[in-house]
Motif scaffolding. Structure first.
Motif, PDB file in Angstrom:
ATOM      1  N   SER A  19       0.840  -1.197   0.000  1.00  0.00           N
ATOM      2  CA  SER A  19       0.000   0.000   0.000  1.00  0.00           C
ATOM      3  C   SER A  19       0.878   1.251   0.000  1.00  0.00           C
ATOM      4  N   PRO A  20       0.487   2.284  -0.751  1.00  0.00           N
ATOM      5  CA  PRO A  20       1.257   3.534  -0.756  1.00  0.00           C
ATOM      6  C   PRO A  20       0.818   4.466   0.371  1.00  0.00           C
ATOM      7  N   ASN A  21       0.711   3.950   1.580  1.00  0.00           N
ATOM      8  CA  ASN A  21       0.214   4.722   2.717  1.00  0.00           C
ATOM      9  C   ASN A  21       1.364   5.488   3.361  1.00  0.00           C
ATOM     10  N   PRO A  22       1.406   6.810   3.207  1.00  0.00           N
ATOM     11  CA  PRO A  22       2.520   7.582   3.767  1.00  0.00           C
ATOM     12  C   PRO A  22       2.649   7.444   5.283  1.00  0.00           C
ATOM     13  N   ASP A  36       8.503   7.106  -4.614  1.00  0.00           N
ATOM     14  CA  ASP A  36       9.369   6.500  -5.629  1.00  0.00           C
ATOM     15  C   ASP A  36       9.611   5.023  -5.336  1.00  0.00           C
ATOM     16  N   LEU A  37       9.739   4.687  -4.061  1.00  0.00           N
ATOM     17  CA  LEU A  37       9.947   3.300  -3.668  1.00  0.00           C
ATOM     18  C   LEU A  37       8.740   2.441  -4.024  1.00  0.00           C
ATOM     19  N   LYS A  38       7.518   2.971  -3.772  1.00  0.00           N
ATOM     20  CA  LYS A  38       6.300   2.209  -4.069  1.00  0.00           C
ATOM     21  C   LYS A  38       6.107   2.054  -5.586  1.00  0.00           C
ATOM     22  N   PRO A  77       0.890   9.490  -2.146  1.00  0.00           N
ATOM     23  CA  PRO A  77       1.668  10.716  -2.355  1.00  0.00           C
ATOM     24  C   PRO A  77       1.383  11.323  -3.724  1.00  0.00           C
ATOM     25  N   VAL A  78       1.524  12.635  -3.815  1.00  0.00           N
ATOM     26  CA  VAL A  78       1.296  13.341  -5.075  1.00  0.00           C
ATOM     27  C   VAL A  78       2.207  12.765  -6.159  1.00  0.00           C
ATOM     28  N   GLY A  79       1.614  12.464  -7.304  1.00  0.00           N
ATOM     29  CA  GLY A  79       2.371  11.943  -8.434  1.00  0.00           C
ATOM     30  C   GLY A  79       2.429  10.431  -8.521  1.00  0.00           C
TER      31      GLY A  79
END
Length: 475
Positions: A194-197, A211-213, A247-249
């Motif tokens: 998951s791209p959960n910050p 970038d890692l995700k 995250p944005v982008g």
């Protein structure tokens, strides 16, 4: 009001709430039912609604914090919705979509094609979100078969994602606790994180985490082999996974990776479509992507009737069609695909949203809504708050440094739920997370009312946990 509904009201008035609860426990198996407590639940009996409020069988007026199931965009009690539905029932209540068409269904398909981004102009109607996703996944496999690529079938999804509860859509869902006792298609679905910050390492920037995700997606495609990977499916905002705003982008970069390796991009907008983020669809307007397929449901009819859609790009349709496709049949569909009464409800729903400028209202009120969410950060038990548009999550943590026992997280969510409902607010506890997606017509004053109750409910639950020795206030 018709005699059947009159009879229901008469019975609940005569027999009382407990009688209906007993019948509910005896006869009604609910979604996501805990079979250990089956037959002993104490559910609220909803009997009416108006605007953002529900009314229960005991006369309580309750703010619908989760907006039903992320779907009651225009609110309850719209007479013109009832009129449109009744009018279509009398005019033409059904047709067979397998060999006929309907004027109302055609008009809705045309309308949706005009609202979707880019070249997504072909609408396949379904019965809801799960069947929309299921149809999208089947279409992807069909597409690659048409192109002579029988091995290009792997689907990449994400942990904590929710895409539905049909066999394929549930297989593509990444909520591990939903998979304990069910069977799934494990040979064609793979998952990335998951791209959960909120879950990123403390020393890592949000951009580095993003970038890692994205790299994880590319690495997974390379691991499986680009010739084997058919599609990446992603919710713009992961709803049931805890309102995870990437995250944005992130989505734009994921789309670029998919294009690089000839992988289709499915944007699951079952929750985010139809105004939840202030636009008809969030893919392009909010996240700068034009996917190959969009799935939608929920807000399409504001929950008044079941309806979903899988919307496909012209590019895909052209590559599947043409002279070479004669006799090639996309053998997927439903008895109620494009149901005329549901389509009439959707068209009326869209008309109301346009006439009342509801999308503009969401964009205008979003900063205030999110500011009220952020104000809850000062409660000691609140670990993280997040949201976008009119959807948000308040994640409560007993120990920020390590996971609490699952039973205790459930207990915490249950206590917050009970405290809030006693004060007039329905919340939807997803274990230790309280997710909110109120009707899009909510006003500033109603937002104030909702968050005043939510704050008090969390604080009361926190006090109970301390009293019962289940939690200690941090120093």
């Amino acid at each position: 009001m018709n005699t059947i509904i009159d009879s229901c009201f008469d019975k609940i008035n005569e027999q009382g709430t407990q009688v209906f609860r007993k019948k509910d426990n005896q006869f009604y198996l609910h979604p996501w039912e805990d079979l250990g407590s089956f037959g002993g639940n104490d559910r609220t009996v909803a009997v009416g609604g108006e605007g953002i409020y529900l009314f229960d069988s005991e006369g309580n007026k309750l703010i619908d914090g989760p907006g039903g199931m992320w779907c009651t965009q225009i609110g309850y009690g719209r007479e013109e919705m009832a009129d449109a539905i009744a009018g279509q029932v009398m005019r033409s209540p059904y047709y067979s979509p397998f060999n006929l068409t309907s004027d109302i269904s055609v008009l809705l398909a045309e309308k949706l094609a005009r609202l979707t981004p880019g070249d997504l102009n072909t609408v396949f109607f379904t019965t809801g979100g799960s069947t929309a996703v299921d149809s999208a996944l089947r279409l992807v496999a069909f597409y690659n078969n048409c192109k002579g690529r029988p091995n290009k079938k792997r689907i990449i999804s994400r942990k904590d994602a929710y895409h539905g509860s049909t066999y394929l859509s549930a297989s593509a869902s990444g909520k591990t606790r939903d998979k304990n006792y069910q069977d799934f298609a494990t040979d064609i679905i793979s998952f990335i994180d998951s791209p959960n910050p909120f879950r990123k390492p403390r020393a890592m920037s949000v951009e580095e985490f993003r970038d890692l995700k994205v790299k994880e997606l590319e690495d997974k495609i390379l691991e499986l082999g680009p010739d084997n990977v058919a599609a990446f499916i992603a919710e713009p905002v992961m709803a049931s996974g805890g309102v995870v705003v990437p995250p944005v982008g992130y989505h734009r970069m994921c789309l670029d990776v998919c294009r690089k390796y000839d992988v289709l991009y499915i944007s699951d907008e079952v929750v985010t479509g139809f105004g939840r983020l202030g636009h008809w669809f969030a893919s392009e307007e909010v996240f700068d992507i034009i996917p190959d397929i969009i799935t939608c449901a929920k807000g399409l009819t504001s929950g008044y009737l079941p309806l979903g859609a899988c919307i496909v790009s012209d590019k895909l349709m052209a590559e599947m069609g043409g002279e070479q496709a004669k006799g090639v049949i996309f053998s997927n569909g439903y008895t109620y695909s494009g149901h005329p009464v549901a389509c009439a409800a959707a068209l009326k729903n869209i008309e109301i949203m346009e006439r009342e400028n509801i999308l503009e209202h969401v964009r205008e009120i979003e900063p205030y809504f999110l500011s009220k969410v952020k104000e809850l950060e000062d409660i000691p038990i609140v670990g993280n708050v997040r949201g976008q548009g009119l959807m948000a999550c308040v994640e409560c943590l007993l120990n920020p440094e390590e996971e609490s026992p699952l039973e205790l997280d459930y207990e915490m969510g249950s206590r917050i739920d009970s405290q809030c409902q006693a004060m007039g607010l329905i919340v939807r506890p997803v274990i230790n997370m309280n997710v909110m997606s109120p009707p899009l017509i909510i006003t500033r004053e109603q937002i104030d009312e909702m968050f005043k109750i939510l704050r008090r409910g969390i604080e009361k639950a926190m006090d109970e946990l301390i009293r019962d020795g289940l939690w200690e206030m941090p120093n």
